[in-house]
Write a protein that holds these residues in place. Structure first.
Motif, mmCIF file in Angstrom:
data_model
loop_
_atom_site.group_PDB
_atom_site.id
_atom_site.type_symbol
_atom_site.label_atom_id
_atom_site.label_comp_id
_atom_site.label_asym_id
_atom_site.label_seq_id
_atom_site.Cartn_x
_atom_site.Cartn_y
_atom_site.Cartn_z
ATOM 1 N N TYR A 1 0.873 -1.182 0.000
ATOM 2 C CA TYR A 1 0.000 0.000 0.000
ATOM 3 C C TYR A 1 0.903 1.223 0.000
ATOM 4 O O TYR A 1 1.460 1.592 1.019
ATOM 5 C CB TYR A 1 -0.893 0.011 1.241
ATOM 6 C CG TYR A 1 -1.940 -1.075 1.273
ATOM 7 C CD1 TYR A 1 -1.706 -2.280 1.945
ATOM 8 C CD2 TYR A 1 -3.170 -0.880 0.653
ATOM 9 C CE1 TYR A 1 -2.686 -3.263 1.979
ATOM 10 C CE2 TYR A 1 -4.160 -1.865 0.691
ATOM 11 C CZ TYR A 1 -3.907 -3.046 1.354
ATOM 12 O OH TYR A 1 -4.880 -4.016 1.403
ATOM 13 N N LYS A 2 1.038 1.831 -1.174
ATOM 14 C CA LYS A 2 2.015 2.914 -1.329
ATOM 15 C C LYS A 2 1.346 4.117 -1.976
ATOM 16 O O LYS A 2 0.395 3.968 -2.768
ATOM 17 C CB LYS A 2 3.165 2.410 -2.203
ATOM 18 C CG LYS A 2 4.203 3.441 -2.581
ATOM 19 C CD LYS A 2 5.364 2.817 -3.343
ATOM 20 C CE LYS A 2 6.303 3.901 -3.852
ATOM 21 N NZ LYS A 2 7.562 3.349 -4.370
ATOM 22 N N VAL A 3 1.847 5.296 -1.667
ATOM 23 C CA VAL A 3 1.359 6.518 -2.309
ATOM 24 C C VAL A 3 2.543 7.464 -2.471
ATOM 25 O O VAL A 3 3.453 7.478 -1.642
ATOM 26 C CB VAL A 3 0.228 7.166 -1.473
ATOM 27 C CG1 VAL A 3 0.700 7.556 -0.083
ATOM 28 C CG2 VAL A 3 -0.379 8.360 -2.186
ATOM 29 N N TYR A 4 2.557 8.231 -3.562
ATOM 30 C CA TYR A 4 3.583 9.264 -3.724
ATOM 31 C C TYR A 4 2.910 10.509 -4.281
ATOM 32 O O TYR A 4 1.739 10.459 -4.695
ATOM 33 C CB TYR A 4 4.718 8.786 -4.637
ATOM 34 C CG TYR A 4 4.344 8.652 -6.097
ATOM 35 C CD1 TYR A 4 3.733 7.490 -6.564
ATOM 36 C CD2 TYR A 4 4.618 9.671 -7.010
ATOM 37 C CE1 TYR A 4 3.374 7.361 -7.892
ATOM 38 C CE2 TYR A 4 4.275 9.545 -8.347
ATOM 39 C CZ TYR A 4 3.648 8.390 -8.791
ATOM 40 O OH TYR A 4 3.301 8.264 -10.112
ATOM 41 N N ASP A 5 3.643 11.618 -4.316
ATOM 42 C CA ASP A 5 3.074 12.866 -4.798
ATOM 43 C C ASP A 5 3.389 13.007 -6.281
ATOM 44 O O ASP A 5 4.555 13.097 -6.672
ATOM 45 C CB ASP A 5 3.658 14.048 -4.016
ATOM 46 C CG ASP A 5 2.856 15.332 -4.214
ATOM 47 O OD1 ASP A 5 3.284 16.379 -3.718
ATOM 48 O OD2 ASP A 5 1.785 15.264 -4.872
ATOM 49 N N SER A 6 2.364 13.002 -7.098
ATOM 50 C CA SER A 6 2.561 13.135 -8.541
ATOM 51 C C SER A 6 2.696 14.604 -8.903
ATOM 52 O O SER A 6 1.777 15.401 -8.696
ATOM 53 C CB SER A 6 1.369 12.520 -9.287
ATOM 54 O OG SER A 6 1.494 12.761 -10.672
ATOM 55 N N ALA A 7 3.888 14.951 -9.432
ATOM 56 C CA ALA A 7 4.161 16.360 -9.742
ATOM 57 C C ALA A 7 3.657 16.742 -11.125
ATOM 58 O O ALA A 7 3.634 17.912 -11.478
ATOM 59 C CB ALA A 7 5.660 16.608 -9.628
ATOM 60 N N GLY A 8 3.305 15.743 -11.941
ATOM 61 C CA GLY A 8 2.893 16.045 -13.306
ATOM 62 C C GLY A 8 4.052 16.148 -14.268
ATOM 63 O O GLY A 8 3.868 16.336 -15.461
ATOM 64 N N ASP A 9 5.268 16.021 -13.746
ATOM 65 C CA ASP A 9 6.454 16.052 -14.601
ATOM 66 C C ASP A 9 7.059 14.652 -14.582
ATOM 67 O O ASP A 9 7.279 14.102 -13.507
ATOM 68 C CB ASP A 9 7.458 17.067 -14.016
ATOM 69 C CG ASP A 9 8.810 16.965 -14.671
ATOM 70 O OD1 ASP A 9 8.944 17.470 -15.789
ATOM 71 O OD2 ASP A 9 9.713 16.349 -14.069
ATOM 72 N N TYR B 1 8.406 8.969 -6.676
ATOM 73 C CA TYR B 1 8.015 7.560 -6.499
ATOM 74 C C TYR B 1 9.063 6.814 -5.662
ATOM 75 O O TYR B 1 8.731 6.005 -4.808
ATOM 76 C CB TYR B 1 7.856 6.903 -7.877
ATOM 77 C CG TYR B 1 7.533 5.428 -7.834
ATOM 78 C CD1 TYR B 1 8.551 4.476 -7.917
ATOM 79 C CD2 TYR B 1 6.211 4.975 -7.730
ATOM 80 C CE1 TYR B 1 8.261 3.123 -7.883
ATOM 81 C CE2 TYR B 1 5.922 3.627 -7.693
ATOM 82 C CZ TYR B 1 6.948 2.703 -7.775
ATOM 83 O OH TYR B 1 6.656 1.360 -7.737
ATOM 84 N N PHE B 2 10.341 7.110 -5.941
ATOM 85 C CA PHE B 2 11.392 6.355 -5.245
ATOM 86 C C PHE B 2 11.834 7.000 -3.942
ATOM 87 O O PHE B 2 12.290 6.298 -3.038
ATOM 88 C CB PHE B 2 12.597 6.159 -6.171
ATOM 89 C CG PHE B 2 12.353 5.117 -7.208
ATOM 90 C CD1 PHE B 2 12.023 5.462 -8.505
ATOM 91 C CD2 PHE B 2 12.405 3.772 -6.879
ATOM 92 C CE1 PHE B 2 11.753 4.482 -9.461
ATOM 93 C CE2 PHE B 2 12.138 2.780 -7.816
ATOM 94 C CZ PHE B 2 11.808 3.150 -9.107
ATOM 95 N N PHE B 3 11.746 8.313 -3.835
ATOM 96 C CA PHE B 3 12.342 8.954 -2.661
ATOM 97 C C PHE B 3 11.341 9.654 -1.749
ATOM 98 O O PHE B 3 11.635 9.871 -0.577
ATOM 99 C CB PHE B 3 13.389 9.989 -3.110
ATOM 100 C CG PHE B 3 14.576 9.388 -3.791
ATOM 101 C CD1 PHE B 3 14.825 9.624 -5.125
ATOM 102 C CD2 PHE B 3 15.446 8.566 -3.080
ATOM 103 C CE1 PHE B 3 15.929 9.061 -5.751
ATOM 104 C CE2 PHE B 3 16.554 8.007 -3.694
ATOM 105 C CZ PHE B 3 16.788 8.246 -5.040
ATOM 106 N N ARG B 4 10.206 10.055 -2.284
ATOM 107 C CA ARG B 4 9.258 10.802 -1.435
ATOM 108 C C ARG B 4 7.905 10.117 -1.548
ATOM 109 O O ARG B 4 7.041 10.532 -2.316
ATOM 110 C CB ARG B 4 9.176 12.258 -1.878
ATOM 111 C CG ARG B 4 10.497 12.995 -1.731
ATOM 112 C CD ARG B 4 10.330 14.484 -1.826
ATOM 113 N NE ARG B 4 11.622 15.149 -1.781
ATOM 114 C CZ ARG B 4 12.247 15.661 -2.843
ATOM 115 N NH1 ARG B 4 11.689 15.590 -4.041
ATOM 116 N NH2 ARG B 4 13.427 16.243 -2.714
ATOM 117 N N SER B 5 7.752 9.043 -0.774
ATOM 118 C CA SER B 5 6.517 8.275 -0.837
ATOM 119 C C SER B 5 6.130 7.893 0.575
ATOM 120 O O SER B 5 6.838 8.191 1.536
ATOM 121 C CB SER B 5 6.718 7.019 -1.702
ATOM 122 O OG SER B 5 7.666 6.156 -1.089
ATOM 123 N N ALA B 6 4.983 7.242 0.695
ATOM 124 C CA ALA B 6 4.518 6.788 1.996
ATOM 125 C C ALA B 6 3.960 5.383 1.845
ATOM 126 O O ALA B 6 3.492 5.001 0.756
ATOM 127 C CB ALA B 6 3.457 7.737 2.555
#
Lengths: 403, 186
Positions: free
Chosen positions: A256-264, A272-277
């Motif tokens: 169960y993972k989530v990351y912040d999609s910057a649109g870039d 995805y690899f460094f700033r996720s939860a």
């Protein structure tokens, strides 16, 4: 009598510090550098040419192709010493893991970092942030969750004196806080962990387990959790990644993972690899833990480096120019099931650079059963640095020796 | 699978923990066991005992370094098995040979002060190892923790066998001196 004493010594040596044991395991055999002999020779010629050019150009650096970017030393692939990186699935489509990289929108350049959380001992002790920064992050997280900090303890290596007394060591690797609603922890590598008291129950109707939750239920539960903990995550465009893998007998274990999609595209890969939860359920389907990762918290950017294409990386894979922990021969590019652009976060990597990771369907051999009787196939991971050869200072190729 | 997830599976009493342990660390534990027991069947049996030991110890343990936790367990089980064999003084395996070498760290005719606990001895050895150059420490542990044959150590570090033997001898002499300073022998 001497034998008995020697046995006592032998036993005492067996209980030495874990980081010593693991460091000795990391002292892997001298590896083949066949392909780097070719690349090194070519690079030498380039250096000679560049050296002549830069000598005539004020401010040029003779040790880098374009005079600005330092050569990158590709870290030894630590997983090769401890186990092999493989996943089991019934079909290659199940390898999909939410990585936002796509070959047709691949960036031309991606950053390379010096990893401030690299632990050279191999013990995995968190390093990087100082106490002041960890305190700031702890207080921010507590504020976001509306928690009252009751006590904060510094987590350090322990030292034992001659009198047997245990005293805190010098290295503060984390802060651990008891709050009015659970435990909050910040580590020096940028990881934050929140543990609600005795599990935090989702409302009735939600299913949140590792193995007894459908795809639709998992998405529903994650959407709920991401919304509940939005103030902690502070993601402007949370992108949920569901996936998992199978155990030997075919039981599925979810992530169960989530990351912040910057649109870039490039920033999305980094996030995805460094700033996720990650959210972890307990046996009752309640929320047991939240991990919020910040793998670049202590990193120093070395520069934006050009990338080779996935097709070029496939050629290198075919030529044996890769890192892998798989204990059987690479069966051939015809068995590539999935290609992705990745970083390898964590304390074992001195430099954080992009790689192409190829998931290859493995074949039985050398005592390994890669194709199970229940239909599960094993996919092994193979890494090719995504940088052109002229930007790579050194890289050892795994020679197939398994510890 | 990450170590933290494997440990969570143990805590959840999921048998998947054992499968994941075997997949990730089975070969590694086997190599440790094989070095000690010199017999594939005995080594496999001890690795299976390791899995059982892991199942029984998690919970309550939640090791930060699962690899070292399992490796130490395998080593203990194998040494106990080896010592239980009446044929311990035959075979010439690395574990037996290393025992002869470690005996040099015990002054002749002396024994250990019984008031000194095993944990205290380990702490002194930790302190001793910490002060060693990394290369020397790794060679020492490859011989006396992992029980690698001298030839394997030589190949691993790119040295000749004579050089490895010399380095090991010097380190043992230093350890003997350190243990004398700590008044361990009476």
């Amino acid at each position: 009598m001497t034998d008995k004493m020697a046995e006592i010594l032998q036993d005492a040596i067996g209980e030495v510090r874990d980081d010593f044991v693991q460091d000795a395991a990391l002292s892997v055999p001298k590896k083949k550098t066949v392909w780097m002999k070719w690349a090194a020779a070519a690079a030498c010629l380039c250096l000679i040419a560049v050296g002549v050019y830069t000598a005539a150009r004020p401010g040029g650096r003779g040790d880098a192709p374009d005079g600005e970017l330092p050569r990158v030393t590709v870290p030894e692939y630590a997983a090769g010493s401890f186990g092999f990186e493989g996943l089991m699935y019934f079909s290659p489509e199940e390898l999909e893991n939410g990585n936002p990289w796509r070959e047709d929108t691949c960036p031309d350049v991606m950053p390379v970092y010096k990893n401030g959380s690299w632990d050279p001992t191999g013990a995995g002790v968190p390093v990087g942030l100082d106490v002041q920064e960890m305190t700031r992050r702890l207080e921010r997280a507590a504020g976001a969750l509306g928690l009252e900090l009751l006590s904060v303890k510094q987590e350090t290596d322990a030292e034992k004196g001659k009198d047997g007394a245990v005293t805190p060591g010098k290295n503060v690797y984390g802060l651990s806080a008891e709050t009015d609603r659970g435990r909050l922890r910040v580590l020096a590598n940028g990881t934050l962990a929140y543990e609600p008291p005795e599990g935090w129950a989702l409302p009735e109707g939600y299913s949140f387990t590792y193995s007894d939750t459908s795809d639709a239920q998992a998405l529903e539960a994650m959407e709920y959790l991401v919304e509940q903990y939005a103030s902690l995550l502070q993601y402007s465009h949370p992108q949920i990644c569901l996936g998992g893998d199978y155990t030997f007998n075919g039981d599925y274990t979810r992530r169960y993972k989530v990351y912040d999609s910057a649109g870039d595209p490039g920033q999305d890969v980094l996030n995805y690899f460094f700033r996720s939860a990650a959210f972890a359920p307990d046996d009752d389907g309640d929320l047991m833990l939240i991990y919020v990762y910040d793998g670049l918290a202590a990193a120093e950017k070395l520069g934006d480096y050009p990338l080779i294409s996935a097709a070029q990386a496939r050629e290198k894979l075919a030529e044996g120019k890769y890192q892998s922990s798989v204990p059987v021969p690479m069966p051939g590019v015809g068995y590539i099931a999935m290609t992705e652009l990745v970083y390898r976060p964590g304390p074992g990597e001195e430099t954080l650079l992009p790689y192409y990771r190829f998931w290859v369907e493995l074949q039985d051999g050398d005592g390994w059963q890669m194709n199970r009787d229940n239909g599960l196939k094993t996919y092994g991971a193979y890494y090719v640095p995504a940088l052109p050869d002229e930007y790579i200072a050194n890289m050892d190729v795994y020679d197939g020796h398994f510890n | 699978m990450e170590d933290s997830r494997i440990v969570e599976l143990y805590w959840q009493r999921s048998e998947a923990a054992l499968e994941e342990t075997e997949r990730k660390y089975g070969r590694w534990c086997f190599s440790i066991a094989r070095n000690i027991l010199l017999d594939d069947e005995d080594a496999r049996e001890c690795v299976n005992d390791t899995y059982l030991g892991a199942w029984n110890s998690m919970p309550p343990h939640r090791p930060e370094a699962l690899r070292a936790f399992l490796g130490k367990m395998t080593r203990r089980i194998c040494l106990n098995k080896l010592r239980g064999r009446h044929a311990q003084r035959r075979g010439g395996g690395a574990a037996e040979l290393s025992l002869d070498e470690l005996a040099e760290c015990v002054p002749s005719g002396r024994s250990m002060d019984e008031r000194i606990g095993a944990a205290e001895l380990t702490e002194v050895i930790n302190s001793f190892l910490e002060a060693l150059p990394a290369d020397e420490r790794r060679i020492f542990l490859r011989r006396y923790w992992y029980f690698d044959p001298v030839g394997d150590i030589a190949a691993r570090f790119g040295y000749g066998e004579s050089k490895v033997k010399m380095k090991l001898k010097r380190t043992r002499d230093k350890l003997l001196e350190r243990l004398r300073e700590e008044d361990f022998w009476i």
